[in-house]
Design a protein around this motif. Sequence first.
Motif, mmCIF file in Angstrom:
data_model
loop_
_atom_site.group_PDB
_atom_site.id
_atom_site.type_symbol
_atom_site.label_atom_id
_atom_site.label_comp_id
_atom_site.label_asym_id
_atom_site.label_seq_id
_atom_site.Cartn_x
_atom_site.Cartn_y
_atom_site.Cartn_z
ATOM 1 N N LEU A 72 0.831 -1.212 0.000
ATOM 2 C CA LEU A 72 0.000 0.000 0.000
ATOM 3 C C LEU A 72 0.863 1.260 0.000
ATOM 4 O O LEU A 72 0.588 2.229 -0.711
ATOM 5 C CB LEU A 72 -0.936 0.014 1.207
ATOM 6 C CG LEU A 72 -2.152 -0.888 1.127
ATOM 7 C CD1 LEU A 72 -2.873 -0.917 2.472
ATOM 8 C CD2 LEU A 72 -3.094 -0.412 0.041
ATOM 9 N N LEU A 73 1.916 1.245 0.806
ATOM 10 C CA LEU A 73 2.814 2.395 0.870
ATOM 11 C C LEU A 73 3.482 2.637 -0.478
ATOM 12 O O LEU A 73 3.571 3.776 -0.945
ATOM 13 C CB LEU A 73 3.852 2.166 1.962
ATOM 14 C CG LEU A 73 4.736 3.344 2.321
ATOM 15 C CD1 LEU A 73 3.903 4.542 2.761
ATOM 16 C CD2 LEU A 73 5.697 2.946 3.426
ATOM 17 N N ASP A 74 3.934 1.574 -1.139
ATOM 18 C CA ASP A 74 4.526 1.704 -2.477
ATOM 19 C C ASP A 74 3.508 2.248 -3.479
ATOM 20 O O ASP A 74 3.842 3.072 -4.334
ATOM 21 C CB ASP A 74 5.060 0.365 -2.969
ATOM 22 C CG ASP A 74 6.336 -0.050 -2.263
ATOM 23 O OD1 ASP A 74 6.988 0.810 -1.635
ATOM 24 O OD2 ASP A 74 6.675 -1.244 -2.334
ATOM 25 N N ALA A 75 2.269 1.786 -3.378
ATOM 26 C CA ALA A 75 1.218 2.264 -4.284
ATOM 27 C C ALA A 75 0.957 3.757 -4.069
ATOM 28 O O ALA A 75 0.817 4.515 -5.030
ATOM 29 C CB ALA A 75 -0.067 1.464 -4.076
ATOM 30 N N TRP A 76 0.886 4.180 -2.808
ATOM 31 C CA TRP A 76 0.665 5.605 -2.520
ATOM 32 C C TRP A 76 1.818 6.453 -3.033
ATOM 33 O O TRP A 76 1.616 7.512 -3.621
ATOM 34 C CB TRP A 76 0.491 5.833 -1.018
ATOM 35 C CG TRP A 76 -0.889 5.575 -0.534
ATOM 36 C CD1 TRP A 76 -1.288 4.556 0.267
ATOM 37 C CD2 TRP A 76 -2.064 6.333 -0.819
ATOM 38 N NE1 TRP A 76 -2.650 4.632 0.489
ATOM 39 C CE2 TRP A 76 -3.142 5.721 -0.163
ATOM 40 C CE3 TRP A 76 -2.315 7.476 -1.573
ATOM 41 C CZ2 TRP A 76 -4.436 6.207 -0.229
ATOM 42 C CZ3 TRP A 76 -3.611 7.956 -1.634
ATOM 43 C CH2 TRP A 76 -4.646 7.323 -0.979
ATOM 44 N N ARG A 77 3.043 5.988 -2.817
ATOM 45 C CA ARG A 77 4.208 6.746 -3.296
ATOM 46 C C ARG A 77 4.186 6.866 -4.818
ATOM 47 O O ARG A 77 4.491 7.917 -5.372
ATOM 48 C CB ARG A 77 5.489 6.076 -2.830
ATOM 49 C CG ARG A 77 5.746 6.276 -1.357
ATOM 50 C CD ARG A 77 7.021 5.600 -0.917
ATOM 51 N NE ARG A 77 7.273 5.857 0.486
ATOM 52 C CZ ARG A 77 7.937 5.046 1.268
ATOM 53 N NH1 ARG A 77 8.439 3.917 0.795
ATOM 54 N NH2 ARG A 77 8.125 5.337 2.534
ATOM 55 N N PHE A 79 1.525 6.767 -6.710
ATOM 56 C CA PHE A 79 0.410 7.636 -7.054
ATOM 57 C C PHE A 79 0.822 9.103 -6.919
ATOM 58 O O PHE A 79 0.598 9.908 -7.817
ATOM 59 C CB PHE A 79 -0.782 7.328 -6.150
ATOM 60 C CG PHE A 79 -1.970 8.228 -6.363
ATOM 61 C CD1 PHE A 79 -2.819 8.018 -7.431
ATOM 62 C CD2 PHE A 79 -2.227 9.278 -5.495
ATOM 63 C CE1 PHE A 79 -3.915 8.843 -7.636
ATOM 64 C CE2 PHE A 79 -3.303 10.104 -5.694
ATOM 65 C CZ PHE A 79 -4.158 9.882 -6.765
ATOM 66 N N ILE A 80 1.432 9.441 -5.791
ATOM 67 C CA ILE A 80 1.845 10.827 -5.550
ATOM 68 C C ILE A 80 2.931 11.244 -6.536
ATOM 69 O O ILE A 80 2.892 12.336 -7.084
ATOM 70 C CB ILE A 80 2.329 11.014 -4.092
ATOM 71 C CG1 ILE A 80 1.174 10.780 -3.115
ATOM 72 C CG2 ILE A 80 2.930 12.392 -3.881
ATOM 73 C CD1 ILE A 80 0.019 11.749 -3.254
ATOM 74 N N SER A 81 3.895 10.376 -6.791
ATOM 75 C CA SER A 81 4.967 10.697 -7.751
ATOM 76 C C SER A 81 4.407 10.897 -9.157
ATOM 77 O O SER A 81 4.837 11.786 -9.876
ATOM 78 C CB SER A 81 6.003 9.576 -7.786
ATOM 79 O OG SER A 81 6.665 9.486 -6.552
ATOM 80 N N GLY A 82 3.429 10.098 -9.528
ATOM 81 C CA GLY A 82 2.813 10.234 -10.841
ATOM 82 C C GLY A 82 1.964 11.481 -10.965
ATOM 83 O O GLY A 82 1.806 12.045 -12.044
ATOM 84 N N TRP A 83 1.378 11.913 -9.848
ATOM 85 C CA TRP A 83 0.523 13.097 -9.871
ATOM 86 C C TRP A 83 1.343 14.345 -10.139
ATOM 87 O O TRP A 83 0.939 15.241 -10.847
ATOM 88 C CB TRP A 83 -0.204 13.228 -8.525
ATOM 89 C CG TRP A 83 -1.257 14.274 -8.528
ATOM 90 C CD1 TRP A 83 -1.095 15.608 -8.296
ATOM 91 C CD2 TRP A 83 -2.655 14.098 -8.779
ATOM 92 N NE1 TRP A 83 -2.280 16.263 -8.382
ATOM 93 C CE2 TRP A 83 -3.259 15.356 -8.672
ATOM 94 C CE3 TRP A 83 -3.430 12.979 -9.079
ATOM 95 C CZ2 TRP A 83 -4.623 15.533 -8.857
ATOM 96 C CZ3 TRP A 83 -4.782 13.171 -9.265
ATOM 97 C CH2 TRP A 83 -5.367 14.432 -9.153
ATOM 98 N N PHE A 84 2.540 14.391 -9.527
ATOM 99 C CA PHE A 84 3.399 15.566 -9.674
ATOM 100 C C PHE A 84 4.579 15.206 -10.505
ATOM 101 O O PHE A 84 5.432 15.762 -10.833
ATOM 102 C CB PHE A 84 3.830 16.099 -8.306
ATOM 103 C CG PHE A 84 2.658 16.647 -7.531
ATOM 104 C CD1 PHE A 84 2.188 17.906 -7.781
ATOM 105 C CD2 PHE A 84 2.030 15.892 -6.572
ATOM 106 C CE1 PHE A 84 1.124 18.425 -7.080
ATOM 107 C CE2 PHE A 84 0.965 16.406 -5.849
ATOM 108 C CZ PHE A 84 0.509 17.671 -6.114
#
Length: 84
Positions: A72-77, A79-84
């Motif tokens: 989950l932590l890898d997925a969130w990271r 997601f955030i990296s892809g957003w910005f």
Amino acid sequence: MNATPHLLHVTGLPRAGSILLCQLLGLHPDIDSSGHSSPLCPLLIQLRHQWSDNEFLLAQLDVDFELTYARLLDAWRGFISGWF
């Protein structure tokens, strides 16, 4: 200089000046600011509610918490990296 990008989320109540602050920060050449609200925060809140009620995910946390939490932590990271 080794500059690592940082994510800073400015939030505030209506009429509190958060949009003005974002616009002022956006005047700095090293800061990228859209100057208005981002849909990121409401999206993250919606995802958190969907995941916290997901019976399959909760069952996975019961089986192997460390592995599931790391995924989950890898997925969130990502997601955030892809957003910005």
